[in-house]
Design an enzyme around this catalytic site. Structure first.
Site, PDB file in Angstrom:
ATOM      1  N   ASP A  55       0.843  -1.193   0.000  1.00  7.22           N
ATOM      2  CA  ASP A  55       0.000   0.000   0.000  1.00  7.22           C
ATOM      3  C   ASP A  55       0.877   1.242   0.000  1.00  7.22           C
ATOM      4  O   ASP A  55       1.627   1.491   0.953  1.00  7.22           O
ATOM      5  CB  ASP A  55      -0.900  -0.019   1.240  1.00  7.22           C
ATOM      6  CG  ASP A  55      -1.990   1.033   1.190  1.00  7.22           C
ATOM      7  OD1 ASP A  55      -2.151   1.677   0.142  1.00  7.22           O
ATOM      8  OD2 ASP A  55      -2.696   1.209   2.206  1.00  7.22           O
TER       9      ASP A  55
ATOM     10  N   ASP B  66      -2.828   2.560  -6.226  1.00  2.00           N
ATOM     11  CA  ASP B  66      -1.840   2.657  -5.156  1.00  2.00           C
ATOM     12  C   ASP B  66      -1.729   1.442  -4.245  1.00  2.00           C
ATOM     13  O   ASP B  66      -0.978   1.490  -3.261  1.00  2.00           O
ATOM     14  CB  ASP B  66      -2.126   3.899  -4.306  1.00  2.00           C
ATOM     15  CG  ASP B  66      -3.518   3.851  -3.666  1.00  2.00           C
ATOM     16  OD1 ASP B  66      -4.360   3.039  -4.108  1.00  2.00           O
ATOM     17  OD2 ASP B  66      -3.755   4.624  -2.729  1.00  2.00           O
ATOM     18  N   GLU B  67      -2.428   0.364  -4.519  1.00  4.37           N
ATOM     19  CA  GLU B  67      -2.304  -0.800  -3.645  1.00  4.37           C
ATOM     20  C   GLU B  67      -2.563  -2.084  -4.418  1.00  4.37           C
ATOM     21  O   GLU B  67      -3.238  -2.093  -5.447  1.00  4.37           O
ATOM     22  CB  GLU B  67      -3.237  -0.708  -2.437  1.00  4.37           C
ATOM     23  CG  GLU B  67      -4.709  -0.662  -2.785  1.00  4.37           C
ATOM     24  CD  GLU B  67      -5.602  -0.657  -1.555  1.00  4.37           C
ATOM     25  OE1 GLU B  67      -5.316  -1.405  -0.594  1.00  4.37           O
ATOM     26  OE2 GLU B  67      -6.601   0.090  -1.566  1.00  4.37           O
TER      27      GLU B  67
END
Length: 366
Positions: free
Chosen positions: A15, A109-110
């Site tokens: 993350d 983003d993760e």
């Protein structure tokens, strides 16, 4: 006589720390160390993300901008630049993907990674996050465990730049005194209903009879609460090689009862989803939304169109129409959007007959 050798699952959740804000700080170094809120400026805008300096004042993603400004009046407002976010995301996941082939992306983003069978996974991950930081400037927090549930919790523990690994039994013991709100999928409303039963901690939830939870929450939800409390989770990391659809969803920290706010979030989810589809060269004909209400009722609505697409404007328009047609009757705890029926699965040219434009409910989950 054969030997039963069971390979332990090793799942990581990677993350990026305050991703959009981190990209903005790389673009504008003079903002480092300051409270920064990334959001469009408008009366109905919601926070996209915030720097950790702003988060100390309680500012969080998906929060109405008006509220965030009251909580942190000195924060600097920066409009989102999704072109920059896409470029940075592409660069960092190319670095990670070159080493870890089995990734399930969740937005820009993760991602989850399945490292089962990988030799020295901790070392591999530490080297990767350092390589990402050195080459892109983005820090990545990592959670490592036998399931997605535990990996997700662990990745939040040491932010920013955290690295936490934990087993199931250790997690069940370590978090026994913590509120059930720690567990993904248990929101404020469920926490309140548990409190009404005298259940304040995960440990108390672990020791609650399943029939007691079923009487209060229903059989399925009650069983799910108990499994989560014991940190049982066998959900797979679904990579691009086996996915029949791609989706993007968000569970809110607080249930949302504003249609305008839901629409803002849905626009962002659809845009991020389509950005991922475009990067992978995938286009689909079926667009769906997923809505989970505060009482755990989960509804999906979908529409099939007569062309394959990953166009963000089209997917957003259809998703918004589906949301408005459903008009959630209760506060919403989770919202998602999905695209399915990809070109490689559809057997060639789509049917020339356009389907009806009314929303159809699907039995399949996102």
């Amino acid at each position: 006589m054969g030997t039963d050798v069971r390979v332990k699952r090793v799942i990581a959740h990677l993350d990026c720390d305050a991703f959009y804000a981190s990209v903005e700080l790389l673009r504008r170094p003079e903002l480092r160390g300051k409270a920064v809120i990334v959001a469009h400026d408008g009366p109905r805008s919601v926070v996209t993300t915030a720097s950790y300096e702003a988060r100390r004042y309680g500012v969080g993603s998906a929060m109405p901008l008006s509220r965030a400004r009251r909580m942190c009046p000195h924060a600097i407002l920066v409009p989102p630049n999704f072109e920059a976010y896409r470029a940075t995301s592409k660069a960092l996941w190319e670095i990670i993907g070159a080493r870890l082939g089995r990734l399930q992306h969740l937005g820009l983003d993760e991602a989850y990674a399945d490292l089962t069978g990988v030799e020295k996974p901790v070392r591999v991950l530490r080297e990767l996050v350092e390589k990402v930081r050195a080459e892109t400037g983005i820090t990545v927090s990592v959670g490592l465990g036998p399931s997605r549930l535990i990996a997700k919790i662990c990745s939040d523990l040491g932010k920013p730049a955290g690295f936490v690994a934990m087993g199931r039994e250790e997690a069940a013991e370590r978090f026994a005194s913590v509120s059930p709100k720690l567990l993904p999928g248990i929101g404020p409303k469920s926490v309140e209903r548990l409190r009404e039963l005298g259940i304040e901690t995960i440990g108390q939830l672990q020791n609650t009879p399943e029939e007691t939870l079923a009487a209060r929450f229903g059989v399925n939800h009650g069983r799910d609460l108990l499994r989560r409390a014991h940190f049982h989770d066998d959900s797979p990391v679904e990579t691009d090689r086996v996915l029949k659809s791609r989706s993007n969803e968000r569970t809110f920290d607080e249930d949302v009862d504003s249609l305008e706010e839901l629409e803002q979030v849905l626009r962002r989810l659809a845009r991020e989803l389509c950005e991922g589809l475009e990067r992978r060269g995938k286009r689909g004909r079926n667009v769906a939304i997923k809505v989970r209400l505060d009482d755990w009722t989960t509804v999906t609505r979908a529409r099939t169109i007569d062309t394959f697409t990953h166009d963000a404007a089209l997917v957003t328009e259809i998703a918004l129409e589906l949301l408005r047609a459903y008009a959630p009757p209760r506060p919403v705890r989770l919202l998602g959007v999905r695209v399915a029926s990809f070109e490689e699965e559809g057997g060639g040219t789509p049917s020339p007959v356009a389907p009806p434009r009314n929303a159809a409910q699907l039995a399949l989950p996102l």
